[in-house]
Design a protein around this motif. Structure first.
Motif, PDB file in Angstrom:
ATOM      1  N   LYS A 165      40.638  24.746   6.292  1.00 15.92           N
ATOM      2  CA  LYS A 165      39.722  23.610   6.423  1.00 15.92           C
ATOM      3  C   LYS A 165      40.309  22.418   7.172  1.00 15.92           C
ATOM      4  CE  LYS A 165      36.552  24.587   2.665  1.00 15.92           C
ATOM      5  NZ  LYS A 165      36.826  26.025   2.543  1.00 15.92           N
TER       6      LYS A 165
ATOM      7  N   GLU B 105      32.521  36.361   3.749  1.00 14.74           N
ATOM      8  CA  GLU B 105      33.889  35.893   3.969  1.00 14.74           C
ATOM      9  C   GLU B 105      34.866  36.585   3.014  1.00 14.74           C
ATOM     10  OE1 GLU B 105      34.592  31.593   4.923  1.00 14.74           O
ATOM     11  OE2 GLU B 105      32.511  31.437   4.295  1.00 14.74           O
TER      12      GLU B 105
ATOM     13  N   GLY C   4      40.766  22.087   1.618  1.00 10.35           N
ATOM     14  CA  GLY C   4      40.968  23.523   1.383  1.00 10.35           C
ATOM     15  C   GLY C   4      41.656  23.862   0.086  1.00 10.35           C
TER      16      GLY C   4
ATOM     17  N   VAL D 220      30.209  28.581   9.143  1.00  4.28           N
ATOM     18  CA  VAL D 220      31.569  28.414   8.604  1.00  4.28           C
ATOM     19  C   VAL D 220      32.230  27.258   9.364  1.00  4.28           C
ATOM     20  CG1 VAL D 220      33.876  29.450   8.460  1.00  4.28           C
ATOM     21  CG2 VAL D 220      31.878  30.759   7.783  1.00  4.28           C
TER      22      VAL D 220
HETATM   23  O1  LIG Z   1      41.064  26.859   2.084  1.00  6.65           O
HETATM   24  P1  LIG Z   1      39.913  27.684   1.578  1.00  6.65           P
HETATM   25  O2  LIG Z   1      39.082  26.922   0.603  1.00  6.65           O
HETATM   26  O3  LIG Z   1      40.400  28.996   1.043  1.00  6.65           O
HETATM   27  O4  LIG Z   1      38.943  28.003   2.775  1.00  6.65           O
HETATM   28  C1  LIG Z   1      39.358  28.602   3.974  1.00  6.65           C
HETATM   29  C2  LIG Z   1      38.203  28.875   4.864  1.00  6.65           C
HETATM   30  O5  LIG Z   1      37.422  27.716   4.957  1.00  6.65           O
HETATM   31  C3  LIG Z   1      37.055  27.455   6.289  1.00  6.65           C
HETATM   32  O6  LIG Z   1      37.800  26.352   6.693  1.00  6.65           O
HETATM   33  C4  LIG Z   1      35.593  27.175   6.403  1.00  6.65           C
HETATM   34  O7  LIG Z   1      35.241  26.144   5.493  1.00  6.65           O
HETATM   35  P2  LIG Z   1      33.804  25.566   5.333  1.00  6.65           P
HETATM   36  O8  LIG Z   1      32.803  26.586   5.827  1.00  6.65           O
HETATM   37  O9  LIG Z   1      33.671  25.272   3.866  1.00  6.65           O
HETATM   38  O10 LIG Z   1      33.779  24.316   6.140  1.00  6.65           O
HETATM   39  C5  LIG Z   1      37.485  28.645   7.109  1.00  6.65           C
HETATM   40  O11 LIG Z   1      37.955  28.211   8.343  1.00  6.65           O
HETATM   41  C6  LIG Z   1      38.587  29.249   6.262  1.00  6.65           C
HETATM   42  O12 LIG Z   1      38.647  30.562   6.454  1.00  6.65           O
END
Ligand SMILES: O=P(O)(O)OC[C@H]1O[C@](O)(COP(=O)(O)O)[C@@H](O)[C@@H]1O
Ligand SMILES: Nc1ncnc2c1ncn2[C@@H]1O[C@H](COP(=O)(O)OP(=O)(O)O)[C@@H](O)[C@H]1O
Length: 312
Positions: free
Chosen positions: A38, A102, A136, A249
């Motif tokens: 993120k 995902e 994240g 995403v």
């Molecule tokens: O750090 P986390 O919560 O595991 O999420 C990782 C994932 O989140 C993302 O950043 C996407 O996040 P969002 O769709 O919530 O904006 C992806 O790029 C990545 O694969």
């Protein structure tokens, strides 16, 4: 300068697959790869918006090198702490109907010494930053108080902390009073242990977090936009333009980037909200997370509708 902190970076791989079925072999039609996690997505969008940004976090192994290489190709400044484990892969499989699935790896285990180095780096970067964005999940080995510790440390140095995470790590970090938080609706449900939430219940939780000392709260609602509230100024429902989403995403990360860019440029409260929503929508039109087209933001900005809410 704006610093983004990604404690669990990833290589984001997107697979285009005709139809996803459990227990079957799938031949991938198209593969795209991008540096992700993120906070890295936030850094990519801030860079596109012309902001001076540094991406930091914990990075390791071959995947870590690859993430740095991809960021170099994009001319995005980075200053990561190296760890002995391997940074993760995150897969997003999108079928012909546009439905995404995902699969997110947990990431490497972090040792106490590596965590200490991360805290020192964060403190150094915060001294040069107006905003530090934390986004994240936490990698293995880190305590749920990890963001709480970093938010506290960063705000002591005068920078403003922005937090986009979930679960226990989010709840713990509230005690350090981040300047802004941006959960999505699912994350708010998860934090409260609730299946459904009415507008009034969302209002109550926003009030509670403001009373904790959080200045800005944005609860993002996907295609329906976001509820954004500022302490002592009230709340708005921001409605994005209707679009045919390609891959949402990274829309949450783009929202955060647009908002922080607005704050960093001392834009009005309404403009910050409109930028955030326009960035989220612009991201949803791209195959790769966090690779927005700035012209789209200019196009979407005036199309974002703001409705005053009386929930706070
Ligand atoms: O750090 P986390 O919560 O595991 O999420 C990782 C994932 O989140 C993302 O950043 C996407 O996040 P969002 O769709 O919530 O904006 C992806 O790029 C990545 O694969
Ligand atoms: N399909 C969409 N159409 C228009 N705007 C969208 C769409 N998906 C997301 N957005 C915008 O991006 C913001 C963040 O998206 P959201 O999916 O709520 O975040 P997250 O990625 O954290 O789950 C939303 O508040 C909205 O403004």
């Amino acid at each position: 300068m704006i610093t983004t902190v990604t404690l669990n970076p990833a290589i984001d791989k997107t697979y285009r697959i005709r139809e996803l079925k459990c227990g079957r072999i799938h031949r991938v039609q198209q593969v795209t790869e991008a540096p992700g996690g993120k906070g890295i997505n936030v850094a990519k969008v801030l860079h596109r918006l012309g902001q001076q940004v540094v991406a930091t976090g914990l990075i390791g192994g071959y995947n870590g090198q690859r993430i740095c290489h991809l960021l170099d190709e994009m001319h995005i400044n980075h200053d990561f702490c190296r760890v002995s484990g391997e940074s993760r892969l995150c897969l997003n499989m999108i079928d012909d109907q546009g439905v995404g699935t995902e699969v997110l790896e947990p990431g490497p285990a972090i040792s106490p010494a590596e965590w200490k180095r991360m805290k020192d780096k964060c403190a150094d970067l915060a001294k040069q930053s107006s905003f530090v964005v934390f986004s994240g999940s936490l990698p293995l080995g880190l305590d749920q108080s990890a963001y709480q510790q970093l938010v506290h440390l960063v705000q002591q140095s005068g920078a403003k902390a922005v937090l986009d995470t979930s679960g226990a790590a989010f709840r713990a970090a509230l005690d350090a009073c981040p300047f802004m938080v941006k959960p999505n609706l699912d994350e708010v449900r998860q934090i409260l242990g609730a299946n459904m939430l009415t507008r009034e219940e969302i209002g109550q939780v926003i009030q509670e977090w403001h009373q904790h000392g959080v200045e800005w709260i944005a609860v993002s609602l996907g295609a329906e936009g976001a509820i954004v509230s500022r302490r002592d100024a009230g709340a708005w429902l921001a409605i994005p333009p209707q679009i045919e989403a390609v891959n949402p995403v990274g829309s949450g990360d783009s929202f955060v980037a647009g908002f922080v860019a607005g704050l960093a440029e001392h834009r009005s409260l309404e403009e910050c909200i409109q930028w955030a929503v326009a960035c989220g929508a612009a991201n949803a039109l791209e195959e790769r997370a966090g690779e927005i087209v700035p012209d789209r933001i200019r196009e979407f900005n005036p199309q974002v509708k703001l409705v005053r809410l009386s929930i706070t």
